[in-house]
Design a protein around this motif. Structure first.
Motif, short mmCIF file in Angstrom:
data_model
loop_
_atom_site.label_atom_id
_atom_site.label_comp_id
_atom_site.label_asym_id
_atom_site.label_seq_id
_atom_site.Cartn_x
_atom_site.Cartn_y
_atom_site.Cartn_z
N ASP A 40 0.86 -1.18 0.00
CA ASP A 40 0.00 0.00 0.00
C ASP A 40 0.90 1.23 0.00
O ASP A 40 2.13 1.11 -0.05
CB ASP A 40 -0.94 -0.01 1.20
CG ASP A 40 -0.17 -0.09 2.52
OD1 ASP A 40 -0.79 -0.42 3.54
OD2 ASP A 40 1.05 0.18 2.52
N THR A 41 0.34 2.40 0.09
CA THR A 41 1.19 3.59 -0.06
C THR A 41 2.21 3.69 1.06
O THR A 41 3.35 4.12 0.83
CB THR A 41 0.35 4.88 -0.10
OG1 THR A 41 -0.39 4.98 1.11
CG2 THR A 41 -0.60 4.88 -1.27
N LEU A 42 1.83 3.27 2.28
CA LEU A 42 2.80 3.34 3.40
C LEU A 42 3.96 2.40 3.13
O LEU A 42 5.13 2.75 3.32
CB LEU A 42 2.10 2.98 4.72
CG LEU A 42 2.96 3.11 5.97
CD1 LEU A 42 3.52 4.51 6.12
CD2 LEU A 42 2.16 2.70 7.22
N GLY A 43 3.63 1.21 2.64
CA GLY A 43 4.68 0.24 2.29
C GLY A 43 5.58 0.79 1.19
O GLY A 43 6.82 0.72 1.27
N THR A 44 4.97 1.38 0.16
CA THR A 44 5.75 1.95 -0.95
C THR A 44 6.66 3.05 -0.42
O THR A 44 7.84 3.14 -0.78
CB THR A 44 4.78 2.53 -2.00
OG1 THR A 44 3.92 1.48 -2.45
CG2 THR A 44 5.52 3.11 -3.19
N ALA A 45 6.13 3.88 0.48
CA ALA A 45 6.92 4.99 1.03
C ALA A 45 8.11 4.45 1.84
O ALA A 45 9.22 4.98 1.73
CB ALA A 45 6.03 5.86 1.91
N ARG A 46 7.89 3.39 2.60
CA ARG A 46 9.00 2.82 3.39
C ARG A 46 10.11 2.37 2.45
O ARG A 46 11.30 2.62 2.68
CB ARG A 46 8.51 1.60 4.18
CG ARG A 46 7.75 1.90 5.43
CD ARG A 46 7.82 0.70 6.40
NE ARG A 46 7.22 1.07 7.67
CZ ARG A 46 5.93 0.81 7.95
NH1 ARG A 46 5.17 0.16 7.07
NH2 ARG A 46 5.44 1.17 9.11
N ASN A 88 -0.69 9.94 -1.86
CA ASN A 88 -0.13 9.83 -0.50
C ASN A 88 1.39 9.73 -0.45
O ASN A 88 2.04 10.22 0.47
CB ASN A 88 -0.63 8.54 0.17
CG ASN A 88 -2.11 8.56 0.47
OD1 ASN A 88 -2.75 9.61 0.32
ND2 ASN A 88 -2.65 7.43 0.84
N THR A 89 1.96 9.02 -1.44
CA THR A 89 3.34 8.56 -1.31
C THR A 89 4.38 9.65 -1.05
O THR A 89 5.23 9.49 -0.16
CB THR A 89 3.72 7.73 -2.56
OG1 THR A 89 2.70 6.74 -2.77
CG2 THR A 89 5.05 7.05 -2.41
N PRO A 90 4.37 10.80 -1.75
CA PRO A 90 5.43 11.78 -1.52
C PRO A 90 5.51 12.24 -0.06
O PRO A 90 6.59 12.24 0.53
CB PRO A 90 5.02 12.95 -2.44
CG PRO A 90 4.17 12.33 -3.50
CD PRO A 90 3.46 11.20 -2.84
N VAL A 91 4.36 12.56 0.52
CA VAL A 91 4.39 13.05 1.91
C VAL A 91 4.79 11.94 2.87
O VAL A 91 5.56 12.15 3.82
CB VAL A 91 3.02 13.66 2.30
CG1 VAL A 91 3.00 14.06 3.76
CG2 VAL A 91 2.71 14.87 1.41
N GLN A 92 4.34 10.69 2.58
CA GLN A 92 4.73 9.58 3.46
C GLN A 92 6.24 9.35 3.38
O GLN A 92 6.88 9.05 4.39
CB GLN A 92 3.96 8.33 3.08
CG GLN A 92 2.48 8.39 3.49
CD GLN A 92 1.70 7.18 3.02
OE1 GLN A 92 1.83 6.75 1.88
NE2 GLN A 92 0.87 6.61 3.90
N VAL A 93 6.84 9.51 2.20
CA VAL A 93 8.29 9.36 2.07
C VAL A 93 8.99 10.46 2.88
O VAL A 93 9.95 10.20 3.60
CB VAL A 93 8.74 9.42 0.58
CG1 VAL A 93 10.26 9.51 0.47
CG2 VAL A 93 8.23 8.19 -0.17
N ALA A 94 8.48 11.68 2.78
CA ALA A 94 9.08 12.79 3.54
C ALA A 94 9.05 12.50 5.03
O ALA A 94 10.05 12.70 5.74
CB ALA A 94 8.33 14.08 3.23
N GLY A 101 12.15 12.19 7.39
CA GLY A 101 12.27 13.35 8.29
C GLY A 101 12.60 14.61 7.50
O GLY A 101 13.25 15.52 8.02
N TRP A 102 12.19 14.62 6.22
CA TRP A 102 12.46 15.81 5.38
C TRP A 102 11.19 16.65 5.24
O TRP A 102 10.08 16.17 5.46
CB TRP A 102 12.89 15.39 3.97
CG TRP A 102 14.18 14.64 3.87
CD1 TRP A 102 14.97 14.24 4.90
CD2 TRP A 102 14.79 14.18 2.66
NE1 TRP A 102 16.06 13.57 4.39
CE2 TRP A 102 15.97 13.52 3.02
CE3 TRP A 102 14.44 14.26 1.31
CZ2 TRP A 102 16.82 12.94 2.07
CZ3 TRP A 102 15.29 13.70 0.37
CH2 TRP A 102 16.47 13.05 0.75
N THR A 103 11.37 17.90 4.79
CA THR A 103 10.22 18.78 4.55
C THR A 103 9.55 18.39 3.23
O THR A 103 10.24 18.28 2.22
CB THR A 103 10.70 20.24 4.44
OG1 THR A 103 11.43 20.56 5.61
CG2 THR A 103 9.53 21.19 4.23
#
Ligand SMILES: Cc1cc2nc3c(=O)[nH]c(=O)nc-3n(C[C@H](O)[C@H](O)[C@H](O)COP(=O)(O)OP(=O)(O)OC[C@H]3O[C@@H](n4cnc5c(N)ncnc54)[C@H](O)[C@@H]3O)c2cc1C
Length: 264
Positions: free
Chosen positions: A95-101, A129-135, A139-141
């Motif tokens: 899911d998007t959280l998994g993709t972001a991890r 969702n993914t860009p913000v979850q990756v940030a 710990g980036w802006t």
């Protein structure tokens, strides 16, 4: 400057979908069923322009199967300096959280990345969702819906961008490194050049697994079940032409019909 651009391979916008037994399949009359997610083309162009301006690398990164190598080759043919595929069976239904991890772990493995570009959204999952979850994972802006890169102060370690907000635009300055998702107003993506296509076809694209990026296979396990995909019920629509001697008579007949149909 080390710049990463995350690209997803998606069905093409002209693909014709069919759902059989809960399974989605598609074909493309144009013969190219899988493409670089259209929104990501603007992100690739933004990464290449910054690399041309500041030097360094513009690295295309995709989480997907072997098929996604085609999308990465397109990025190389457009002008990215490198491409990396993250491919592991454990990521299949992330899911998007998994993709972001996964994307965050791959970006951390690259090290020294100042900007990670993303498209506004993918045309299949369509969550955005993914860009913000990756940030968050890095710990980036996150700077989302960016329509222009105004200034990069490499010495001061800041970036100034213009973002699209409802009813207007705002100018934001943030410390590097940052995650940036772009909108289509930011640029006009270039077409892959002939030389670029030849270089891309000769390129060897490394493929990283969960272990290569230091992730446990369960890190991308999905929490969302969208496996039950079914076609929308067919709607039997019909057209009825209403005639009359005057617009008033036609309008009156129309209102009467709408009352009869309990629309009004
Ligand atoms: C029909 C369908 C419905 C889905 N519904 C959900 C759902 O409700 N919730 C959920 O959590 N997941 C869902 N998913 C899964 C989701 O598509 C994946 O997790 C996907 O990798 C990220 O989400 P997205 O497609 O919405 O991309 P978005 O978050 O819309 O993508 C934004 C940007 O992130 C980058 N990006 C996204 N995926 C990748 C990738 N694999 N590799 C590199 N860059 C990438 C691209 O730059 C892209 O423009 C769905 C998938 C499908 C096909």
């Amino acid at each position: 400057m080390k710049i990463v651009v995350c690209v997803k391979q998606t069905p093409s916008t002209t693909a014709v979908f069919s759902v059989n037994g809960g399974k989605v399949s598609w074909d493309d009359p144009g013969g190219k069923p899988l493409v670089v997610n259209p929104w990501d083309e603007y992100a690739v162009e933004a990464a290449i322009q910054l690399q041309e301006e500041h030097g360094g690398d513009a690295i295309a990164l995709s989480m997907g199967t072997e098929e996604s190598l085609e999308a990465l080759k397109t990025c190389l043919a457009m002008g990215c300096t490198e491409a990396i595929l993250v491919n592991d069976g454990a990521f299949r239904d992330a899911d998007t959280l998994g993709t972001a991890r996964v994307l965050a772990a791959a970006i951390e493995k690259m090290g020294d990345v100042q900007i990670a570009f993303f498209g506004k959204q993918a045309i299949d999952g369509d969550t955005g969702n993914t860009p913000v979850q990756v940030a968050v994972k890095l710990g980036w802006t996150p700077l989302t819906f960016v329509s222009a890169i105004k200034e990069i102060d490499a010495g001061g370690g800041t970036i100034t961008v213009e973002r699209q907000v409802s009813g207007g635009k705002e100018t934001v300055t943030a410390p590097l490194p940052v995650v940036i998702s772009v909108v289509k107003e930011i640029n006009e993506p270039r077409y892959p050049s002939f030389m670029g296509i030849r270089k891309a076809n000769r390129a060897t694209i490394p493929s990283w697994t969960a272990a290569d990026i230091g992730l446990d296979a369960s890190a991308a396990a999905s929490r969302v079940d969208w496996s039950r995909v079914y076609p929308l019920p067919a709607r039997d629509a019909s057209v009825e032409m209403i005639s009359g001697d005057s617009p008033q008579e036609i309008a009156k007949k129309l209102v009467d019909r709408l009352f009869e149909e309990k629309v009004l």
